[in-house]
Scaffold this active site. Structure first.
Site, short mmCIF file in Angstrom:
data_model
loop_
_atom_site.label_atom_id
_atom_site.label_comp_id
_atom_site.label_asym_id
_atom_site.label_seq_id
_atom_site.Cartn_x
_atom_site.Cartn_y
_atom_site.Cartn_z
N LYS A 75 0.85 -1.19 0.00
CA LYS A 75 0.00 0.00 0.00
C LYS A 75 0.89 1.25 0.00
CE LYS A 75 -3.95 1.88 2.64
NZ LYS A 75 -4.82 1.68 3.83
N SER A 150 -9.78 1.59 2.80
CA SER A 150 -8.92 2.35 1.94
C SER A 150 -7.85 1.54 1.21
CB SER A 150 -8.22 3.45 2.74
OG SER A 150 -7.38 2.89 3.74
N SER A 174 -9.92 -0.78 7.02
CA SER A 174 -9.35 -0.68 5.67
C SER A 174 -8.62 -1.89 5.14
CB SER A 174 -8.41 0.52 5.59
OG SER A 174 -9.16 1.69 5.46
N1 GLN Z 1 -13.26 3.87 6.17
C1 GLN Z 1 -12.64 4.30 7.39
C2 GLN Z 1 -12.30 5.75 7.30
O1 GLN Z 1 -12.60 6.34 6.33
C3 GLN Z 1 -11.46 3.45 7.70
C4 GLN Z 1 -10.22 3.87 7.05
C5 GLN Z 1 -9.04 3.02 7.42
O2 GLN Z 1 -9.18 1.99 8.07
N2 GLN Z 1 -7.87 3.49 7.04
O3 GLN Z 1 -11.73 6.34 8.17
#
Ligand code: GLN
Length: 485
Positions: A75, A150, A174
């Protein structure tokens, strides 16, 4: 592409070279990227060089580890020395880190071959990868849908076989949610198990790095390689890392010994019936394998979402204060004084969602509102932790859906941030409590889209989560299905 163990065997038996395996991954990337867009950059030359080093070792009769010669995606919020690390943000469009993150260093030491950096929501803020400043990643099962987020680039790359395994980060879901949307395995480890040194910080009390794989075993092997104490991360735990595959067995016997708690509240309003059916069937299957199923109540879980969307933006607003156009990254041109340089840099360097979070964060941390919002959210966080503690007095592992729905269409939620936040309902509590969680494929909906079962474990009981997930996976065929090219 085969599993880590199968590829390892081929390498050791000299049936295939690491260069051949790497080239096969690079060829797939080249063929599929025009429609998938999982990678922000492909590091072909470096990958082939790393593969050659593995081949040289094999030729010399040296022993190689399981990950040696295995193509992996990273990532793009993990620092890689000399390789662009953008966090999918304009703010870091020209950032080439002068140092290597602990996780990528460990992987390189293990001989894993990084094929590229994967797409994400800008600074890991989002649940669909649509907040990337650069490109939209498609879900390999249906190109008109999102891969989740994400870590959507990593999940899509593994699901489409562009690499064998990948690394993601999970602050509120995420890793688990994109794993669920893409039909693969994703694990968020216990807070502190994997070093975050070199991970670009989003919300430091929640962030955790973890593995993606097409099978539970691949994810378990990858976690074993990246976990462990690191003096460079002050939150890193000093614990021994077991071989997570050592406890694998085909069932969960002796019958009734392992107790699984189904979180009652996650089966309420908003849950797609097809997801509910698949998860219920998976629980029956776990019972057949020998587990004892209990229904457990975690009454404060429903406040997880609102407390997370106060705590995470608060920490983000502090962490992102460093992007001011002075130290590194993007600087807006044509500013006539220092203040306008700061404001223009941040106004044009960050995307809408990141700015929304910075504004929420600075607001709830401000003098007049701190007690009403931030402090309250922290208290709720403690209550959620207590719900888990109570549940774990009766059961060993908790189970619920990973996400309330299957992958949604691109663009469907972009104009309504609240509807996007709701997708995180079931993944956030584990982050708030620092617990490990895994998502494992448990079915498909009427459109052929994957569904994920989430298992949440006690602190540092990744071994148990992997064991349950592995036994379940062995008794199903979901993981054998692959998306069409
Ligand atoms: N969807 C969640 C957010 O927008 C989780 C994001 C993540 O785990 N990096 O914060």
């Amino acid at each position: 592409m085969a599993s880590i163990r199968e590829l390892h065997k081929q390498l050791v038996n000299k049936e295939r070279s690491a260069v051949e395996i790497t080239q096969a991954a690079l060829d797939r990337i080249q063929a599929l990227e025009p429609k998938l867009h999982s990678f922000l950059c492909v590091t072909a030359q470096k990958a082939l060089q790393q593969a050659q080093e593995v081949d040289a070792k094999i030729a010399n009769g040296e022993e190689i580890g399981l990950l040696a010669g295995i193509p992996i995606g990273i990532k793009d919020n993990m620092c890689t020395k000399g390789i662009l690390t953008t966090c999918a943000s304009r703010m870091l469009e020209n950032f080439v880190p002068p140092y290597e993150s602990t996780v990528t260093q460990k992987l390189a030491d293990a001989g894993a071959v990084m094929v590229g950096k994967t797409n994400l929501d800008e600074f890991a803020m989002g649940g669909s990868t649509e907040n990337s400043a650069y490109q939209l990643t498609a879900n390999p099962w249906d190109l008109s849908r999102v891969p989740g987020g994400s870590s959507g680039g990593s999940a899509a790359a593994v699901a489409a076989d562009e690499c064998v395994v990948a690394i993601g980060s999970d602050t509120g879901g995420s890793i688990r949610q994109p794993a669920s949307f893409c039909g693969i395995v994703g694990m968020k480890p216990t807070y502190g198990l994997v070093s975050r040194y070199g991970l670009v910080a989003f919300a430091s009390s929640l962030d955790q790095i973890g593995p993606f794989g097409r099978t539970v075993e691949d994810a378990a092997i990858l976690l074993g390689a990246i976990a462990g104490y690191d003096p460079k991360d002050s939150t890193s735990l000093k614990v021994e890392i077991p071989d997570y595959t050592a406890s694998f067995k085909p069932d969960l016997k002796p019958r009734g010994k392992l107790k699984i708690g189904v979180i009652k509240e996650t089966f309420g309003e908003g849950l797609d019936s097809v997801v509910e059916q698949a998860v219920t069937k998976a629980l029956d299957q776990l019972q057949d394998l020998g587990a004892e199923i209990h229904v457990i109540s975690c009454p404060r879980f429903r406040y997880g979402l609102s407390s997370y969307y106060i705590i995470a933006p608060s920490e983000a607003s502090a962490n992102l204060a460093r992007y001011d156009g002075v130290k590194y990254g993007y600087r807006a041109p044509d500013a006539d004084n220092l203040l306008s340089m700061y404001t223009r840099t941040r106004a044009t360097g960050f995307g809408a969602e990141v700015k929304r979070r910075i504004m929420i964060g600075t607001y709830v941390l401000s003098a007049g509102y701190y007690d009403a919002y931030y402090l309250k959210a922290q208290k709720v966080r403690t209550l959620i932790k207590q719900d888990f503690e109570k549940a774990f007095e009766t059961v060993d592992v908790l189970a619920c859906p990973t996400a309330p729905t299957t992958a949604f269409k691109a663009g469907e939620k972009t104009t309504d941030p609240l509807s996007m936040y709701l997708v995180d309902l079931m993944t956030i509590p584990a982050n708030l409590a620092g617990l490990p969680g895994i998502s494992v494929p448990c079915g498909f909906d009427q459109n052929g889209l994957p569904i994920g079962l989430q298992l949440i474990g006690k602190v540092l009981r990744e071994d148990q989560l992997f064991q349950v997930a592995h036994a379940y996976e062995r008794s199903t065929t979901w993981h054998l299905r692959t998306p069409e090219d």
